[in-house]
Design a protein around this motif. Structure first.
Motif, mmCIF file in Angstrom:
data_model
loop_
_atom_site.group_PDB
_atom_site.id
_atom_site.type_symbol
_atom_site.label_atom_id
_atom_site.label_comp_id
_atom_site.label_asym_id
_atom_site.label_seq_id
_atom_site.Cartn_x
_atom_site.Cartn_y
_atom_site.Cartn_z
ATOM 1 N N ASP A 54 0.608 -1.951 12.402
ATOM 2 C CA ASP A 54 1.933 -1.478 12.788
ATOM 3 C C ASP A 54 2.393 -0.366 11.860
ATOM 4 N N PHE A 55 3.268 0.479 12.373
ATOM 5 C CA PHE A 55 3.806 1.566 11.558
ATOM 6 C C PHE A 55 4.597 1.018 10.369
ATOM 7 N N ASP A 56 5.261 -0.124 10.543
ATOM 8 C CA ASP A 56 6.010 -0.735 9.436
ATOM 9 C C ASP A 56 5.074 -1.095 8.284
ATOM 10 N N TYR A 57 3.886 -1.569 8.619
ATOM 11 C CA TYR A 57 2.876 -1.914 7.610
ATOM 12 C C TYR A 57 2.444 -0.648 6.861
ATOM 13 N N ILE A 58 2.167 0.398 7.613
ATOM 14 C CA ILE A 58 1.761 1.666 6.995
ATOM 15 C C ILE A 58 2.877 2.206 6.102
ATOM 16 N N ASP A 59 4.115 2.137 6.584
ATOM 17 C CA ASP A 59 5.262 2.597 5.790
ATOM 18 C C ASP A 59 5.361 1.838 4.475
ATOM 19 N N LEU A 60 5.167 0.527 4.531
ATOM 20 C CA LEU A 60 5.247 -0.300 3.334
ATOM 21 C C LEU A 60 4.221 0.138 2.304
ATOM 22 N N LEU A 61 3.007 0.425 2.759
ATOM 23 C CA LEU A 61 1.955 0.853 1.832
ATOM 24 C C LEU A 61 2.227 2.250 1.286
ATOM 25 N N MET A 62 2.741 3.141 2.115
ATOM 26 C CA MET A 62 3.034 4.488 1.632
ATOM 27 C C MET A 62 4.159 4.472 0.607
ATOM 28 N N ALA A 63 5.140 3.587 0.804
ATOM 29 C CA ALA A 63 6.268 3.498 -0.126
ATOM 30 C C ALA A 63 5.836 2.945 -1.486
ATOM 31 N N ASN A 64 4.729 2.187 -1.490
ATOM 32 C CA ASN A 64 4.246 1.576 -2.734
ATOM 33 C C ASN A 64 2.833 2.034 -3.064
ATOM 34 N N PHE A 65 2.495 3.242 -2.631
ATOM 35 C CA PHE A 65 1.110 3.712 -2.698
ATOM 36 C C PHE A 65 0.580 3.755 -4.135
ATOM 37 N N ALA A 66 1.442 4.105 -5.082
ATOM 38 C CA ALA A 66 0.996 4.229 -6.473
ATOM 39 C C ALA A 66 0.525 2.904 -7.052
ATOM 40 N N GLU A 67 0.916 1.785 -6.428
ATOM 41 C CA GLU A 67 0.545 0.467 -6.933
ATOM 42 C C GLU A 67 -0.810 -0.002 -6.406
ATOM 43 N N ILE A 68 -1.391 0.730 -5.462
ATOM 44 C CA ILE A 68 -2.650 0.288 -4.852
ATOM 45 C C ILE A 68 -3.825 0.784 -5.687
ATOM 46 N N ASN A 69 -4.657 -0.152 -6.114
ATOM 47 C CA ASN A 69 -5.849 0.163 -6.883
ATOM 48 C C ASN A 69 -7.021 0.327 -5.907
ATOM 49 N N PRO A 70 -7.589 1.534 -5.784
ATOM 50 C CA PRO A 70 -8.696 1.748 -4.838
ATOM 51 C C PRO A 70 -9.900 0.852 -5.099
ATOM 52 N N ARG A 71 -10.015 0.309 -6.325
ATOM 53 C CA ARG A 71 -11.132 -0.582 -6.645
ATOM 54 C C ARG A 71 -10.828 -2.039 -6.295
#
Length: 251
Positions: A54-71
């Motif tokens: 859902d777009f809401d899910y994508i929005d949530l991740l974009m708003a907190n993108f700096a917290e996501i560790n690619p590893r």
């Protein structure tokens, strides 16, 4: 993020990279299957299953993108989901991150394009145009383009992305890209999306170039001459790159 903005960036059939680095063994490419009001349905390449985010899910991740560790995508994403009051996701978290990452990149590209337009927007006297002057020229160009197609019998609707105007006349649909300038137009700047849309929908596309707009009192636009190329398909041999995005992933 909503359906309109998403469709301004992607269409059914487009392929994006899932989360994580492309060199990883479990990396996957995602083909967009359908887009609705609440989200996007997709299918990993070389897989039979289809998924949805859902777009809401994508929005949530974009708003907190700096917290996501690619590893550690699954752990990072689910920490964000828990904080947002959502259930743990063990199926699409890597895919949702891929969409968030791709959309952030497209938005950055669009922002870069605006910055580039600003730096290249030089008036007839050789001086850099102000933001208000640029907007006045753009608005004058849009108004002249709207009037032109209205005279041709079209019902005209402003869109903005992925094209400027949508024109309808009976069963005929026309998508119009509008470019406006103070002087003569020997070259125009096109985004990647504009180029790809022209290639994919050339029979439905038109390019409206409005030249010789003049400014009064600094930011009041008047005049202008319109030229329309219809149908419009970008010719590869006439494209000239003026900038690149350079990935630092392998440095």
């Amino acid at each position: 993020m909503d359906r309109s903005e998403f469709q301004g960036l992607y269409k059914v059939g487009d392929v994006i990279q899932s989360g994580g680095h492309a060199s990883r063994k479990n990396a996957s490419k995602l083909a967009i299957v359908s887009i609705d009001e609440k989200g996007v349905r997709f299918q990993p390449i070389n897989a039979k299953s289809k998924f949805r985010v859902d777009f809401d899910y994508i929005d949530l991740l974009m708003a907190n993108f700096a917290e996501i560790n690619p590893r550690s995508i699954q752990k990072s994403v689910n920490q964000i989901r828990r904080r947002g009051g959502l259930k743990i996701d063990t199926t699409t978290e890597n895919y949702a991150y891929g969409f968030a990452k791709a959309i952030r990149h497209e938005r950055a590209t669009f922002s870069f394009q605006n910055d580039l337009d600003t730096h290249l927007a030089v008036g007839s006297g050789g001086f850099l145009l102000s933001t208000s002057a640029r907007k006045a020229i753009e608005e004058r160009g849009m108004a002249l383009a709207e009037a032109h197609f209205a005279r041709e019998g079209y019902v005209v609707e402003r869109r903005g992305k992925p094209y400027d105007l949508r024109c309808g006349r009976g069963n005929v649909s026309l998508w119009v890209e509008v470019k406006a300038t103070q002087g003569e137009a020997e070259e125009i700047i096109l985004t990647r999306n504009e180029v790809e849309l022209s290639k994919a929908r050339s029979a439905q596309m038109a390019l409206a170039i409005i030249t010789n707009i003049h400014l009064k009192n600094g930011n009041e636009a008047a005049g202008g001459e319109i030229r329309v190329i219809q149908p419009w398909r970008v010719k590869e041999e006439l494209l000239r790159p003026i900038a690149y995005f350079y990935s630092l992933a392998n440095h």
